[in-house]
Design an enzyme around this catalytic site. Structure first.
Site, PDB file in Angstrom:
ATOM      1  CG  ASP A  81     140.405  69.279  76.691  1.00  0.00           C
ATOM      2  OD1 ASP A  81     140.678  70.036  77.636  1.00  0.00           O
ATOM      3  OD2 ASP A  81     139.241  68.936  76.390  1.00  0.00           O
TER       4      ASP A  81
ATOM      5  CG  ASP B 155     139.689  70.245  81.938  1.00  0.00           C
ATOM      6  OD1 ASP B 155     138.536  70.100  81.518  1.00  0.00           O
ATOM      7  OD2 ASP B 155     140.110  69.713  82.993  1.00  0.00           O
TER       8      ASP B 155
ATOM      9  CD  GLU C  49     135.511  73.171  82.063  1.00  0.00           C
ATOM     10  OE1 GLU C  49     134.492  72.485  82.109  1.00  0.00           O
ATOM     11  OE2 GLU C  49     136.593  72.780  82.531  1.00  0.00           O
TER      12      GLU C  49
ATOM     13  CG  HIS D 116     133.017  66.739  77.212  1.00  0.00           C
ATOM     14  ND1 HIS D 116     133.346  68.057  76.934  1.00  0.00           N
ATOM     15  CD2 HIS D 116     133.750  66.392  78.293  1.00  0.00           C
ATOM     16  CE1 HIS D 116     134.240  68.477  77.814  1.00  0.00           C
ATOM     17  NE2 HIS D 116     134.507  67.487  78.643  1.00  0.00           N
ATOM     18  CG  ASP D 117     131.882  68.376  80.985  1.00  0.00           C
ATOM     19  OD1 ASP D 117     132.224  67.174  81.017  1.00  0.00           O
ATOM     20  OD2 ASP D 117     132.702  69.316  80.998  1.00  0.00           O
TER      21      ASP D 117
HETATM   22  C1  GLC Z   1     136.244  69.681  82.824  1.00  0.00           C
HETATM   23  C2  GLC Z   1     135.898  68.696  81.729  1.00  0.00           C
HETATM   24  C3  GLC Z   1     135.238  67.518  82.343  1.00  0.00           C
HETATM   25  C4  GLC Z   1     136.186  66.887  83.323  1.00  0.00           C
HETATM   26  C5  GLC Z   1     136.716  67.902  84.332  1.00  0.00           C
HETATM   27  C6  GLC Z   1     137.919  67.386  85.046  1.00  0.00           C
HETATM   28  O1  GLC Z   1     135.121  70.166  83.459  1.00  0.00           O
HETATM   29  O2  GLC Z   1     135.128  69.318  80.749  1.00  0.00           O
HETATM   30  O3  GLC Z   1     134.830  66.583  81.393  1.00  0.00           O
HETATM   31  O4  GLC Z   1     135.541  65.858  84.004  1.00  0.00           O
HETATM   32  O5  GLC Z   1     137.119  69.105  83.712  1.00  0.00           O
HETATM   33  O6  GLC Z   1     139.043  67.385  84.210  1.00  0.00           O
END
Ligand code: GLC
Ligand code: CA
Length: 561
Positions: free
Chosen positions: A98, A200, A257, A330-331
């Protein structure tokens, strides 16, 4: 569209803290992932994305990195990492890590140096601005709730920017030195033999350098920071440079993402030579988000909106590239709870949902536990939550004077901790995740829902996933399921999720009854074969098909032209 090595692959996301603990400290670890590689191989997985395992104070479970070049001791060592990459290779599994480079941790040495001397060179690694008479420079609200600005200790009117928690200061991508440090680090990892990275929060890296206020969208007088992303121009240069420097040389897979992007950015993101290899198809699975405010979130989702967004999204994408289709991550809450009304949860509904996702155009991504139908946990108590975003929400909704009962309800269904409860391996204590005390409570339903039980049962969700993945990858159907076009069919029926995949003179029609009642569909075609089902004995009466609750059928038609 150029062909790439990852086009016909199936991916699996691991949330390492919750996957498998081998040393009894209650926290999942790298040896735990190594131990389960055969399980993943057996499932049919080719790509494994692991959420952050780098050194971190764990304010945001690793999404706050204090050393990008080392493994956090809670997860193991660099030797474990090397071994994981090696063992993965032996099984034909590529490892993605990640890449969290919108921000680092406030414990990173760059930030510590910046705090010692905000006007010095390391101050330029972050966004440091003067406030307005001791108040933040503008009204941007961080993703996690409070202001996106935090005062620098020892200074009356200096603030640093953080899109997320205060312990996650945003890195200044405008500074070429920062970008250089990032590229060096990514290449260092790629040299180790990674398949690539999940990237991310990457659309946050370009800031509005006019630092203007956003339109107010909450009782706190602030505006959600993500809204600057849609406004600012110039992210292209950063993203293309990242790809050219870090991914192209290694033929690496980079999946971004990228939320709420517009059509133009979508095309530039996943087309040939785009910013990324792929991005996640968040549009359809985020339909539950009715507004910016968490209390507006739906549960479960509205089927019709989900279906509509799915096909709108496919229309936008066309054949320019692939998005990654997902049920959860995971979110998110657990997909089996978000997409399926509770009364309908079971083998039929979970397998129907999986089939709908897996047979679409795009890369299927499984989130750990989905393959056994893991659900949201029920009965959360406030003190059981661990996620900083969840806790932040309690805090600011209370400040906003919201009804606490309503908040508790919506948090219980939408908290990210639902997706983070430990993996349920068997029916021994703590679901076989750990022999110690799990860092986050295990869902009590592990006695019924667990891997070991489902391995033993032919008709289990887990064994269905294996058949589904094997179908997706079968010599006969791999080509059409990967490269075939997709278009909606039978859209006039309520609760029928149906689409056609077509390639050359072959076509596959998937028809799914996604509700708890039987439905009859008049078929518009004569089909040659039924090639995939989730339930036995599909009933046909002439050209009418009687679909049982959550029944899915994939028909094949040969020689269509
Ligand atoms: C992304 C991740 C999340 C995290 C955020 C900040 O959205 O998926 O889990 O809290 O970035 O890094
Ligand atoms: Ca451990």
């Amino acid at each position: 569209m150029r062909r790439e090595w990852w086009h016909d692959k199936v991916a699996y996301q691991i949330y390492p803290k919750s996957f498998r603990d081998t040393n009894g400290d209650g926290i999942g670890d790298l040896p735990g992932i190594i131990e389960k590689l055969d399980y993943l191989k057996d499932l049919g997985v080719d790509i494994v994305w692991i959420s952050p395992i780098f050194c971190s104070p764990m304010v945001d479970n690793g999404y706050d990195i204090s050393d990008y070049y080392d493994i956090d001791p809670m997860f193991g060592t660099m030797e474990d990492m090397d071994q994981l990459i090696e063992e993965g290779k032996k099984r034909g599994i590529s490892i993605l890590l990640d890449l969290v480079v919108n921000h680092c941790s406030s414990e990173h040495e760059f930030f510590k140096k910046a705090m010692e001397d905000p006007d010095g060179p390391y101050g330029q690694y972050f966004y440091i601005r003067d406030g307005k008479d001791g108040l933040p420079p503008n009204n941007w609200r961080s993703y996690f709730g409070p202001s996106a600005w935090t005062k620098i200790p020892g200074y009356e009117n200096k603030f640093y920017l953080h899109s997320y928690a205060a312990e996650q200061p945003d890195l200044n991508w405008e500074n070429p030195e920062v970008r250089e440090k990032i590229y060096e680090m990514v290449c260092w990892w790629m040299e180790k033999g990674l398949g690539g990275f999940r990237i991310d929060a990457i659309m946050d890296i370009k800031k509005d350098l006019t630092w203007q206020d956003l339109p107010v969208d909450g009782p706190d007088g602030m505006g959600a920071i993500y809204k600057i992303n849609q406004k600012v121009k110039g992210i292209d240069a950063f993203l293309l440079e990242l790809r050219r420097r870090c991914f192209t040389p290694y033929d690496g897979f980079g999946i971004g993402e990228a939320l709420k992007i517009n059509e133009e950015t979508l095309k530039k993101s996943i087309g040939d030579g785009g910013y990324f290899s792929s991005i996640f198809a968040f549009e359809p699975c985020h339909v539950y988000r009715k507004g910016d405010d968490f209390t507006t979130y739906d549960f479960p989702i509205d089927f019709h909106e989900w279906r509509e967004k799915t096909f709108q999204n496919h229309e936008l994408i066309g054949d320019i590239g692939f998005e990654a289709n997902l049920i959860g991550n995971h979110d998110q809450p657990r997909g089996a709870s978000l997409f399926i009304p509770k009364k309908d949860y079971g083998f039929n509904s979970v397998s129907a949902l999986a089939t709908i996702i897996f047979c679409q155009r795009g890369l299927p991504f499984i989130y750990q536990g989905e393959e056994i139908g893991m659900t949201n946990r029920e009965g959360w108590k406030k003190e059981e939550y661990a996620d900083s975003a969840t806790l932040g929400k309690f805090e600011y909704f209370e400040q906003w004077g919201y009804d606490i009962e309503k908040i508790e309800k919506v948090i219980a269904t939408h908290s990210r901790d639902n997706g983070r409860t430990p993996m349920q391996w068997d029916d021994s204590e703590h679901g076989g995740f750990t022999i110690g005390k799990p860092w986050l409570v295990v869902n009590e339903n592990y006695k019924e829902i667990n891997v070991a039980a489902q391995e033993r049962e032919y008709g289990s969700i887990l064994n269905f996933y294996k058949r589904l993945i094997a179908f997706r990858k079968s010599e006969e159907y791999k080509e059409i399921l990967t490269y075939g076009s997709i278009s909606q069919i039978y859209g006039q029926y309520d609760y029928i999720f149906a689409y056609r995949r077509a390639l050359g003179n072959q076509c596959l029609d998937l028809i799914c009854n996604f509700c708890g009642e039987e439905q009859v569909v008049e078929l518009q075609e004569e089909y040659d074969n039924v090639i995939f089902v989730n339930q036995e004995q599909t009933t046909m009466i002439g050209n009418r098909i009687v679909l049982k609750p959550y029944e899915v059928v994939v028909f094949e038609k040969l020689n269509t032209v």
